[in-house]
Scaffold this motif. Structure first.
Motif, PDB file in Angstrom:
ATOM      1  N   LEU A  86      -9.135   1.890  -9.132  1.00  0.00           N
ATOM      2  CA  LEU A  86      -8.971   0.580  -8.707  1.00  0.00           C
ATOM      3  C   LEU A  86      -9.021   0.071  -7.282  1.00  0.00           C
ATOM      4  N   SER A  87      -7.732   0.727  -6.844  1.00  0.00           N
ATOM      5  CA  SER A  87      -7.096  -0.407  -6.054  1.00  0.00           C
ATOM      6  C   SER A  87      -7.222   0.774  -4.878  1.00  0.00           C
ATOM      7  N   MET A 109      -2.455   5.649  -4.867  1.00  0.00           N
ATOM      8  CA  MET A 109      -2.918   4.880  -3.605  1.00  0.00           C
ATOM      9  C   MET A 109      -1.724   6.321  -2.721  1.00  0.00           C
ATOM     10  N   ARG A 127       0.827  -1.118   0.037  1.00  0.00           N
ATOM     11  CA  ARG A 127       0.213   0.098   0.127  1.00  0.00           C
ATOM     12  C   ARG A 127       0.895   1.033   0.009  1.00  0.00           C
ATOM     13  N   SER A 181       1.177  -4.852  -7.632  1.00  0.00           N
ATOM     14  CA  SER A 181       2.340  -4.371  -6.050  1.00  0.00           C
ATOM     15  C   SER A 181       0.948  -2.378  -5.979  1.00  0.00           C
ATOM     16  N   LEU A 182      -0.034  -3.072  -6.968  1.00  0.00           N
ATOM     17  CA  LEU A 182      -1.314  -2.165  -6.098  1.00  0.00           C
ATOM     18  C   LEU A 182      -1.687  -2.462  -4.631  1.00  0.00           C
ATOM     19  N   GLY A 183      -1.813  -3.241  -4.370  1.00  0.00           N
ATOM     20  CA  GLY A 183      -1.965  -4.640  -3.183  1.00  0.00           C
ATOM     21  C   GLY A 183      -3.001  -4.924  -2.897  1.00  0.00           C
ATOM     22  N   LEU A 184      -3.742  -4.722  -4.360  1.00  0.00           N
ATOM     23  CA  LEU A 184      -4.559  -6.283  -3.912  1.00  0.00           C
ATOM     24  C   LEU A 184      -4.990  -7.602  -3.434  1.00  0.00           C
ATOM     25  N   THR A 185      -5.684  -7.988  -3.426  1.00  0.00           N
ATOM     26  CA  THR A 185      -5.772  -9.483  -2.373  1.00  0.00           C
ATOM     27  C   THR A 185      -5.849 -10.270  -3.971  1.00  0.00           C
ATOM     28  N   TRP A 208     -10.351  -0.375  -4.053  1.00  0.00           N
ATOM     29  CA  TRP A 208     -10.916  -1.971  -3.625  1.00  0.00           C
ATOM     30  C   TRP A 208      -9.567  -2.725  -2.045  1.00  0.00           C
ATOM     31  N   VAL A 209      -8.692  -1.648  -1.968  1.00  0.00           N
ATOM     32  CA  VAL A 209      -8.166  -1.837  -1.268  1.00  0.00           C
ATOM     33  C   VAL A 209      -8.108  -0.647   0.114  1.00  0.00           C
ATOM     34  N   LEU A 256     -11.062  -9.270 -10.037  1.00  0.00           N
ATOM     35  CA  LEU A 256     -11.640  -7.627 -11.211  1.00  0.00           C
ATOM     36  C   LEU A 256     -10.040  -7.604 -12.100  1.00  0.00           C
ATOM     37  N   LYS A 267     -10.536   1.218   0.397  1.00  0.00           N
ATOM     38  CA  LYS A 267     -12.235   1.481   0.528  1.00  0.00           C
ATOM     39  C   LYS A 267     -12.714   3.068   0.658  1.00  0.00           C
ATOM     40  N   GLN A 278      -9.385 -10.411  -5.108  1.00  0.00           N
ATOM     41  CA  GLN A 278      -9.627  -9.466  -5.971  1.00  0.00           C
ATOM     42  C   GLN A 278      -8.292  -9.299  -7.184  1.00  0.00           C
TER      43      GLN A 278
END
Lengths: 261, 444
Positions: free
Chosen positions: A119-120, A172, A96, B345-349, A123-124, B356, A126, B352
């Motif tokens: 997107l990020s 981010m 993050r 790298s964007l931190g998605l699980t 989703w990440v 996505l 919120k 996700q």
């Protein structure tokens, strides 16, 4: 693993004086092949570092270890007080805080530019959609392509795609930005537009680690140049010092090849 | 491309292409009469096509027989003349389409089929790709089920229909009920499950308790006014459509999970998925259907029986899932590593990233082979005849068992073939259209 529990507690006390990225005694192997050898690197907050060296010297692998796209087998990597070990929570936390820009852009081709950017955050982090879109527009304006927001990446030029990729990372609000040869896949006339964005970012005080062969960029913004060869850091110095007076033979050879045409 | 180094101000003038290089005549010359050999080929193939089309046209249109014989021997004229026998269709189309379903009740499967076709058409349009569609399908499936079964709906059936639909309704209308029951802060149960699922589980538990204590209460029911038709009497097109749609609907998500599992980093999951896929692909569908219908009941404890149709359906799902898994895996492998890295790298699980980024792209690439598998599966359902289920193809055979229509194979099977073709061809055309619709990225 050599992880220690004390690293975690450093989060709350991390101050400006401490390095924001600590890489200590890191070794990495691909199978039998020793790619990173005893890497030590301390990056201060706001520092801009350019990493150069011949291809296959481990530059990319090293910065990719910093957000754990690659796993190191020995040593410690601590990013803003969070140690990268096998704890998923730590990895998520670090990712993050660390933005990354790739040589091949890696935009999501099935999403519009706007969706790529939001997107990020949505989703990440919120973030509410409206807010995420406002942030996205802000950064698109910063990289000077707000009018492309509703196009798909495939409709943009390489330089535009890379600027979108930079904006996507910035959305981010990262503390550190990693650049992995961001201009190597670009046509010559597009390199400048990407470098301009990076220079601007550097001038605002972002902590940056850039793997690049753009020596002009290095001279202009870097606080420190790191020269790697055969998986080890051979030399590190301020840019003027490094370019005018390289100490190692290998750095001299490399510079003569890069600058000598 | 034009010469980049030339002066930018005025490009050199363009000329039109010479003589016969564009236009339909040029196309014919280039593609059909390119050389002596290709000219001969064109003529031979052309002659075969003309002969084929003419034969069929002659049989169906020019010589088609429309007048039926007298009562009791409708086939008389057809037996004396050459030509397609339309009286056969007039008499037997209901039997072909609905198989062994009781004759007087055929409007019910007909309605069910029309409802399902309507839903298919609605689902084909991308504007309808919203949670509402799922709810609509649920309602349509329940209606189709009621039409097909008829009889008395027990309280238990109605209760579970409502309960299973409730999460879908909630998904479509999230604001519904949010005002009624505020979340109760600090309550350990509702904190973990959410108020909705707490109430849902409580109701379900209550109902099961009542069901056990007083089966007479839950067994009571409402008469639909329709005659009860057990699923052993179902047949024809509704059976084919039902088996293949439910089959694809369940097998597709299962196949995606299997494909993901096969590429998982966790050895146990990977091994399970590989063994499953390879085992299912290693045996013929008939074997699986036999196992489902003959072998499986032997392993069940005494007194427990599972519906034959359901067993066949499960067998078909297990079979299709393995094939779909490999198709999806093909799509997954086409996604560049950079997409995974960018998502990481964007931190998605993991989920996700998969939902996505990876799956939307992988499934888009897989549309042609996916549709190929769906079409194959649609036709494979005709194999259920070997365990005694009468689908569309076997509806065609039943029609031929009628004494006066013995031997009218061409009439029966061309009709069946036409129906299969209509479905498969529409699906194929739709997939081509969809590919174009979803093609957003010209590069990666």
């Amino acid at each position: 693993m050599t992880s220690s529990p004390t690293a975690r507690t450093a989060t709350s006390t991390a101050s400006d004086a401490e390095p924001v990225v600590t890489v200590q005694g890191v070794n990495k192997w691909y199978g039998e092949f020793h790619v990173l050898k005893d890497i030590d690197l301390f990056v201060d907050r706001g520092e801009k570092i350019v990493i150069c060296g011949p291809s296959g010297s481990g530059k990319s692998t090293m910065i990719r270890c910093i957000n754990k796209l690659e796993e190191h087998q020995e040593g410690r990597i601590i990013v803003d007080g969070v140690e990268l070990n096998n704890d998923i929570k730590n990895i998520d936390q670090v990712r993050r805080d660390v933005g990354m820009v790739f040589q091949s852009f890696n935009l999501f081709p099935h999403l519009t530019v706007m969706d790529n950017l939001t997107l990020s955050p949505i989703w990440v982090k919120k973030t509410p959609k409206r807010e995420a879109e406002e942030t996205a527009m802000y950064f698109l304006e910063r990289v000077k392509i707000p009018e492309q927001a509703h196009k798909y990446p495939g409709q943009l030029s390489g330089g535009q795609q890379q600027r979108v990729a930079i904006a996507r990372s910035l959305c981010m609000r990262p503390k550190i930005m990693l650049f992995d040869e961001p201009t190597s896949a670009l046509d010559p006339e597009m390199i400048k537009e990407v470098l301009d964005v990076m220079v601007e970012l550097a001038e605002e005080g972002m902590t940056m680690l850039c793997v690049t062969h753009e020596m002009g960029f290095a001279r202009r913004v870097a606080n420190r140049v790191i020269f790697m060869d055969f998986g080890a850091i051979v030399e590190q110095a301020e840019p003027e010092e490094f370019f005018n007076n390289p100490k190692s033979e290998r750095a001299k050879l490399f510079l003569s090849q890069v600058l000598g045409h | 491309m034009t010469d980049q180094t030339a002066g930018a101000a005025t490009p050199p003038p363009s000329r039109p292409p010479p003589g016969l290089s564009v236009g339909p005549l040029a196309w014919i010359k280039h593609n059909l009469f390119n050389s002596v050999l290709s000219s001969i080929g064109t003529l031979v193939v052309g002659a075969v096509i003309v002969w084929l089309v003419w034969t069929v046209f002659d049989w169906i249109v020019l010589n088609g027989i429309w007048e039926a014989g007298p009562e009791g021997e409708e086939s008389a004229t057809c037996r004396q003349q050459y030509g397609y026998c339309f009286p056969f269709l007039q008499d037997m189309w209901g039997t072909i389409l609905f198989g062994t379903y009781p004759g007087s009740e055929r409007w019910r499967p007909a309605m069910a089929v029309l409802l399902i076709i309507l839903m298919l058409v609605m689902s084909a349009l991308r504007v309808n790709w919203r949670p509402h569609l799922l709810l609509a399908w649920y309602v349509a499936a329940v209606l189709a089920g009621i039409l097909m079964f008829g009889g008395v709906l027990s309280l238990a059936t109605i209760f579970w229909i409502v309960m299973l639909g409730a999460p879908l309704v909630r998904r479509v209308m999230p604001e519904l009920g949010s005002g009624v029951g505020q979340e109760i802060p600090g309550n350990p149960v509702t904190d973990r499950l959410g108020l909705f699922w707490t109430v849902w589980l409580a109701l379900a538990a209550l109902f099961v308790a009542v069901d056990l204590l007083a089966p007479a209460v839950t067994g009571a029911g409402f008469d639909t006014g329709l005659r009860y038709v057990p699923n052993t009497q179902w047949g024809g097109l509704p059976l084919t459509l039902g088996l293949s749609l439910i089959g694809c609907g369940v097998a597709f998500p299962l196949g995606i999970l299997l494909a993901l599992g096969r590429r998982s980093n966790m050895p146990a999951i990977r091994v399970i998925c590989v063994v499953y896929i390879e085992f299912i692909r290693g045996v013929p569908l008939i074997t699986i259907l036999f196992m489902a219908s003959v072998l499986f009941p032997l392993f069940l404890p005494e007194g427990v029986t599972i519906d034959k149709l359901l067993r066949a359906q499960v067998g078909l799902i297990l079979f299709a899932a393995a094939y779909l898994a490999e198709v999806v895996r093909g799509g997954l492998q086409a996604i560049p590593k950079g997409q995974y890295e960018a998502a990481d790298s964007l931190g998605l699980t993991y989920w996700q990233k998969t939902r996505l980024i990876i799956l939307p792209q992988a499934l888009r690439i897989s549309i042609p082979p996916l549709v190929n598998t769906f079409i194959g599966f649609f036709k494979d359902t005709s194999l259920v005849i070997i365990i005694g289920l009468f689908d569309l193809l076997n509806g065609g055979r039943i029609a031929l068992t009628e004494p006066i229509w013995r031997g009218f194979y061409p009439e029966s099977y061309t009709f069946v073939a036409l129906i299969y073709f209509a479905f498969c061809f529409s699906l194929s055309k739709y997939s081509q259209w969809l590919e174009g619709q979803m093609n957003t990225g010209h590069s990666r």
